[in-house]
Design a protein around this motif. Structure first.
Motif, PDB file in Angstrom:
ATOM      1  N   GLY A  92      -1.323   9.359   3.780  1.00  0.00           N
ATOM      2  CA  GLY A  92      -2.292   9.100   2.874  1.00  0.00           C
ATOM      3  C   GLY A  92      -1.944   7.897   1.854  1.00  0.00           C
ATOM      4  N   SER A  93      -0.882   7.282   2.053  1.00  0.00           N
ATOM      5  CA  SER A  93       0.061   6.177   1.593  1.00  0.00           C
ATOM      6  C   SER A  93      -0.375   4.991   2.406  1.00  0.00           C
ATOM      7  CB  SER A  93       1.385   6.380   1.267  1.00  0.00           C
ATOM      8  OG  SER A  93       2.082   5.069   1.044  1.00  0.00           O
ATOM      9  N   PRO A  94      -0.749   3.628   1.921  1.00  0.00           N
ATOM     10  CA  PRO A  94      -0.660   3.439   0.552  1.00  0.00           C
ATOM     11  C   PRO A  94      -1.971   3.974  -0.568  1.00  0.00           C
ATOM     12  CG  PRO A  94      -1.434   1.593   1.817  1.00  0.00           C
ATOM     13  CD  PRO A  94      -0.977   2.508   2.553  1.00  0.00           C
ATOM     14  N   TYR A  95      -1.776   3.757  -1.738  1.00  0.00           N
ATOM     15  CA  TYR A  95      -2.804   4.271  -2.712  1.00  0.00           C
ATOM     16  C   TYR A  95      -3.378   3.090  -3.394  1.00  0.00           C
ATOM     17  CZ  TYR A  95      -0.384   8.764  -1.701  1.00  0.00           C
ATOM     18  OH  TYR A  95       0.167   9.806  -0.983  1.00  0.00           O
ATOM     19  N   PHE A  96      -4.627   3.072  -3.711  1.00  0.00           N
ATOM     20  CA  PHE A  96      -5.026   2.085  -4.338  1.00  0.00           C
ATOM     21  C   PHE A  96      -5.980   2.396  -5.792  1.00  0.00           C
ATOM     22  CE2 PHE A  96      -5.190   1.219   0.163  1.00  0.00           C
ATOM     23  CZ  PHE A  96      -4.625  -0.092   0.115  1.00  0.00           C
ATOM     24  N   GLY A  97      -6.411   1.292  -6.563  1.00  0.00           N
ATOM     25  CA  GLY A  97      -6.950   1.627  -7.660  1.00  0.00           C
ATOM     26  C   GLY A  97      -6.327   1.854  -8.598  1.00  0.00           C
ATOM     27  N   GLY A  98      -6.951   2.520  -9.903  1.00  0.00           N
ATOM     28  CA  GLY A  98      -6.042   2.537 -11.107  1.00  0.00           C
ATOM     29  C   GLY A  98      -5.654   1.268 -12.009  1.00  0.00           C
ATOM     30  N   GLY A  99      -6.182   0.085 -11.474  1.00  0.00           N
ATOM     31  CA  GLY A  99      -5.909  -1.069 -12.137  1.00  0.00           C
ATOM     32  C   GLY A  99      -4.707  -1.676 -11.466  1.00  0.00           C
ATOM     33  N   LEU A 100      -4.172  -1.466 -10.310  1.00  0.00           N
ATOM     34  CA  LEU A 100      -3.248  -2.071  -9.690  1.00  0.00           C
ATOM     35  C   LEU A 100      -3.428  -3.484  -9.317  1.00  0.00           C
ATOM     36  CD1 LEU A 100      -2.005   0.543  -7.007  1.00  0.00           C
ATOM     37  CD2 LEU A 100      -0.807  -0.180  -9.096  1.00  0.00           C
ATOM     38  N   GLU A 101      -2.471  -4.452 -10.073  1.00  0.00           N
ATOM     39  CA  GLU A 101      -2.937  -5.966  -9.610  1.00  0.00           C
ATOM     40  C   GLU A 101      -1.405  -6.560  -9.788  1.00  0.00           C
ATOM     41  OE1 GLU A 101      -6.465  -8.940 -10.540  1.00  0.00           O
ATOM     42  OE2 GLU A 101      -6.118  -7.079 -11.850  1.00  0.00           O
ATOM     43  N   GLY A 102      -0.759  -6.763  -8.750  1.00  0.00           N
ATOM     44  CA  GLY A 102       0.253  -7.710  -8.640  1.00  0.00           C
ATOM     45  C   GLY A 102       1.500  -7.153  -9.436  1.00  0.00           C
ATOM     46  N   ALA A 103       1.987  -5.900  -9.202  1.00  0.00           N
ATOM     47  CA  ALA A 103       3.078  -5.154  -9.832  1.00  0.00           C
ATOM     48  C   ALA A 103       4.321  -6.160  -9.562  1.00  0.00           C
ATOM     49  CB  ALA A 103       3.202  -3.900  -9.266  1.00  0.00           C
ATOM     50  N   GLY A 104       5.001  -6.148 -10.548  1.00  0.00           N
ATOM     51  CA  GLY A 104       6.381  -6.722 -10.503  1.00  0.00           C
ATOM     52  C   GLY A 104       7.785  -5.756 -10.434  1.00  0.00           C
ATOM     53  N   PHE A 105       8.454  -5.977 -11.159  1.00  0.00           N
ATOM     54  CA  PHE A 105       9.746  -5.113 -11.530  1.00  0.00           C
ATOM     55  C   PHE A 105       9.360  -3.630 -11.958  1.00  0.00           C
ATOM     56  CE2 PHE A 105      14.050  -4.394 -13.149  1.00  0.00           C
ATOM     57  CZ  PHE A 105      14.779  -4.413 -11.890  1.00  0.00           C
ATOM     58  N   GLY A 106       8.219  -3.309 -12.437  1.00  0.00           N
ATOM     59  CA  GLY A 106       7.868  -2.043 -13.224  1.00  0.00           C
ATOM     60  C   GLY A 106       7.475  -0.964 -12.450  1.00  0.00           C
ATOM     61  N   ILE A 107       8.193   0.034 -12.404  1.00  0.00           N
ATOM     62  CA  ILE A 107       7.889   1.488 -11.698  1.00  0.00           C
ATOM     63  C   ILE A 107       8.536   2.528 -12.390  1.00  0.00           C
ATOM     64  CG2 ILE A 107       9.103   1.276  -9.710  1.00  0.00           C
ATOM     65  CD1 ILE A 107       6.609   2.308  -8.355  1.00  0.00           C
ATOM     66  N   GLY A 108       8.140   3.555 -12.685  1.00  0.00           N
ATOM     67  CA  GLY A 108       8.663   4.592 -13.120  1.00  0.00           C
ATOM     68  C   GLY A 108       7.883   6.199 -12.760  1.00  0.00           C
ATOM     69  N   ILE A 109       8.614   7.108 -13.283  1.00  0.00           N
ATOM     70  CA  ILE A 109       8.060   8.466 -13.101  1.00  0.00           C
ATOM     71  C   ILE A 109       8.305   9.280 -14.421  1.00  0.00           C
ATOM     72  CG2 ILE A 109       8.083  10.740 -11.857  1.00  0.00           C
ATOM     73  CD1 ILE A 109       8.741   8.972  -9.398  1.00  0.00           C
TER      74      ILE A 109
END
Length: 719
Positions: free
Chosen positions: A337-354
């Motif tokens: 099922g990966s990758p996932y799209f939508g939710g406003g994803l647009e050119g992510a950089g260094f920022g990801i967290g849970i």
């Protein structure tokens, strides 16, 4: 019934295999209470012991079991291998298990000091125990091996079984499929390193005297000598550069498995750098799974979530804003099922967290080619995205935009579920209480454009444009008190106050009530301890470590403007007691970018490589990008003789031709180090986006670090 047949001199064995037993696989009956009593089933483990390509007789073969909570169960059964190397063990599983318990079973085959091992998770496959399965077990379980016992945390143990299978096939004893195909195989030196390790074990099998030599060479400084070959292999993963040259000579003297490392190898350690592109090839094209993976976050079970900067393209095509979020199994396999799209994803950089609810957070930096080369509408830079654990977007099509977000980089959650973002474009921090976007607040950092209310400046035509950010917040980490520590990448002075101006930038500490402390030590007379800082990571006690790139002026709002700092690449420690920060160098630092603290409170630094000021093309000879490792504040967790801040990695760092330019990375529950190959090694890159620089892979190093309890929310916790 188990059969052994020979054909053309080849031994073929039909066997039952070790299992990674789950509560459900042991008994079909539903439990009636928290502890379920199970029927006792007689089981069989049938296999063959091989060494140097030949069956090995008279090995004592023992089937061991450990609970996934770290408690060893002991030996379930034993046998002696016959003249054909065959063994047959009959055993029973425990009559009672906790409902959420699982067993990790593994085999040790011993004859004098010689020892071979394997650990696997399917009871329907044949098993071969040989040098390669031993190396795979020693590396994957390096942080869990204690003599003849393997014990560790729940998910780390379970995931290590699959990681071992990446390296060695337990049915055949051959190199595992992941290591034996692209983007590994002949495309990097990892398989050669693996075979060299197998040759050390093979030499021990051939002559027990060589086992003693192996034990001597793998004894850590100030520590006990290993009692088993498995412990010796674990030591080579835990102390990977110790005695490297001597051990390489030891392997070269018995070149049974090949291809293996040559005497003139550029390797500096016994770490195994396993490369993943999500596909069985490494060519750059529009069908790649990723382009410019920026950073990684792990969920509770150790599943990896990776963002990326760009849309995949062929070489020399423009880089457009990435639109996908990827999920991977803890052993590197792409999740269905990966990758996932939508939710406003647009050119992510260094920022990801849970966050504490398992939701995935992504900061939308808005990477793309200049001059609207990708579409009529320029990429947005004003949002973050949120996804459910199953990959379903929670945020709207344009993302969550509240809180004056502008070119966000680091994006993390604290233990209360508050979301924090470092806004590189307007010198502020966005704080989202409980992850509820409608309640978002914006905190301006002293000396920055946010104090002037410039939240959405236009893209400047020149670097002198007054709308460009002054501080460029980039990295962010949460301390034990829930405060956010923020790096300001652009450290310098603004006019006023003296001949040189007022000191700005460096490190800020922000509380949830909006109060901000400036922790930079910059002043007219002081020796700077920061130089174009990037990533920041805290240890379990609240000490903070900063990566000083010495050359990267982050391109946000304005364009890339590489620097040549005066200090040299370094890391800086800000002690938890607020005493003076300390700067450290060495260990192979080369544009240090991201960093992570492991379960031993030691520091891992992810290097970007050769300075981006260099002109790099396909004919340029590149050194391998190093991985750096430093002793933390708790020196008891460091190799003997080292002090706080001393490099554990050699002067060259840990190098591998599987690495490109690294930005982010992290440590999982098995102690695996994950590294993001964010940029390609070679260009040309006319400007930062005109010819896509995006790398298409990540690398996993099995068992190298102290395991970390995930998700990482705030300070790291060991098990």
């Amino acid at each position: 019934m188990y059969l052994i047949k020979t054909k053309s001199g080849m031994l073929m064995v039909r066997v039952a295999l070790l299992l990674l037993a789950t509560a459900g696989s042991i008994c079909l009956a539903e439990p009636t209470n928290n502890v379920e009593k199970r029927p006792v089933f007689l089981r069989g483990l049938d296999g063959v012991v091989m060494g140097n390509g030949n069956p090995q007789a008279d090995y004592e073969v023992s089937l061991y079991a450990s609970y996934n909570n770290g408690q060893p169960l002991g030996i379930l059964g034993t046998a002696i291998s016959d003249s054909a190397g065959h063994f047959d063990i009959r055993y029973t599983l425990p009559a009672g298990l906790w409902r959420n318990q699982k067993l990790v079973l593994y085999v040790l085959a011993e004859k004098g000091p010689s020892l071979l091992a394997t650990a696997i998770g399917d009871n329907s496959l044949p098993v071969v125990v040989n040098e390669r399965t031993t190396v795979a077990t020693g590396a994957a379980f390096a942080q869990f091996i204690d003599g003849r016992e393997i014990r560790g945390n729940k998910y780390g143990m379970l995931n290590a079984v699959k990681m071992a299978a990446n390296m060695a096939n337990p049915e055949t004893g051959a190199v595992g499929a992941v290591l034996d195909t692209a983007p590994n195989a002949d495309e990097n030196s990892t398989r050669k390193t693996f075979n060299s390790l197998a040759n050390m074990v093979a030499r021990c099998v051939a002559d027990s005297v060589d086992c003693d030599s192996l034990f001597e060479m793998t004894t850590p400084a100030g520590g006990p000598a290993p009692a088993t070959v498995l412990q010796a292999l674990a030591n080579m993963t835990r102390y990977p550069a110790s005695g490297f040259a001597e051990l390489l000579d030891f392997a070269l003297a018995h070149p049974f498995y090949g291809p293996a490392l040559a005497a003139d190898t550029k390797q500096t350690s016994w770490l195994l750098f396993i490369k993943f592109t999500g596909q069985a090839h490494s060519v750059y094209d529009a069908h790649n799974l990723m382009s410019g993976p920026g950073n990684v976050a792990f969920d509770e079970r150790g599943f990896a979530w990776i963002n990326d900067n760009y849309i995949p393209t062929a070489d020399l095509q423009v880089a457009c804003a990435g639109l996908r979020l990827m999920k991977f199994y803890p052993w590197g396999e792409s999740f269905p099922g990966s990758p996932y799209f939508g939710g406003g994803l647009e050119g992510a950089g260094f920022g990801i967290g849970i966050d504490p609810r398992g939701r995935v957070l992504v900061g939308n930096f808005g990477f793309e080619a200049p001059l609207d080369a990708c579409s009529e509408v320029a990429a947005r830079h004003d949002s973050f995205s949120m996804f459910k654990p199953d990959g379903t977007p929670i945020s709207p099509p344009n993302g969550f935009t509240e809180g004056h977000i502008w070119w966000p980089q680091a994006t993390v959650s604290d233990k209360k579920g508050n979301v924090w973002m470092a806004n590189c474009g307007n010198d502020t921090v966005t704080f989202v209480p409980g992850g509820k976007a409608r309640r978002a607040k914006n905190f301006a950092l002293p000396g920055g454009r946010g104090e002037e209310g410039i939240f959405y400046p236009s893209i400047p035509d020149t670097e002198e444009n007054s709308d460009a950010p002054v501080l460029k917040p980039f990295g962010l980490a949460i301390d034990p008190r829930g405060r956010a520590w923020v790096t300001a990448n652009q450290v310098g002075y603004v006019p006023g106050g003296s001949d040189q101006g007022e000191a700005v930038g460096g490190i800020y500490r922000v509380s949830s009530d909006g109060s901000v402390e400036t922790l930079s030590t910059l002043d007219i007379d002081a020796q700077p301890v920061l130089s174009w800082p990037m990533g920041i990571a805290g240890d379990s006690k609240g000490n903070m470590w900063i990566s000083n790139s010495n050359s990267v002026k982050v391109p946000c709002v304005d364009s890339l403007d590489p620097q040549d700092g005066d200090e040299g690449p370094s890391v800086t420690l800000y002690p938890a007691d607020d005493s003076a920060p300390i700067q450290y160098t060495g260990g192979g630092l080369s544009i240090p970018w991201g960093n992570a603290v492991d379960g031993n409170d030691t520091l891992w630094v992810f290097n970007f490589g050769v300075k981006p000021t260099d002109i790099v093309d396909a004919d340029t000879e590149w050194p391998d990008t190093p991985l750096s490792h430093f002793c933390g504040v708790d020196v008891s967790q460091c190799p003997a003789g080292l002090s706080q801040g001393d490099p554990i990695s050699p002067a060259s760092g840990y190098v591998s031709d599987a690495l490109d330019r690294i930005t982010g990375g992290n440590i999982d529950p098995s102690g695996n180090v994950w590294l993001m190959n964010n940029w390609k090694k070679t260009g040309p890159f006319e400007r930062v986006y005109n010819s896509s620089p995006g790398g298409n892979s990540f690398v996993i190093i099995p068992g190298a670090a102290g395991p970390v309890k995930t998700p990482l929310i705030g300070p790291p916790n060991s098990f």
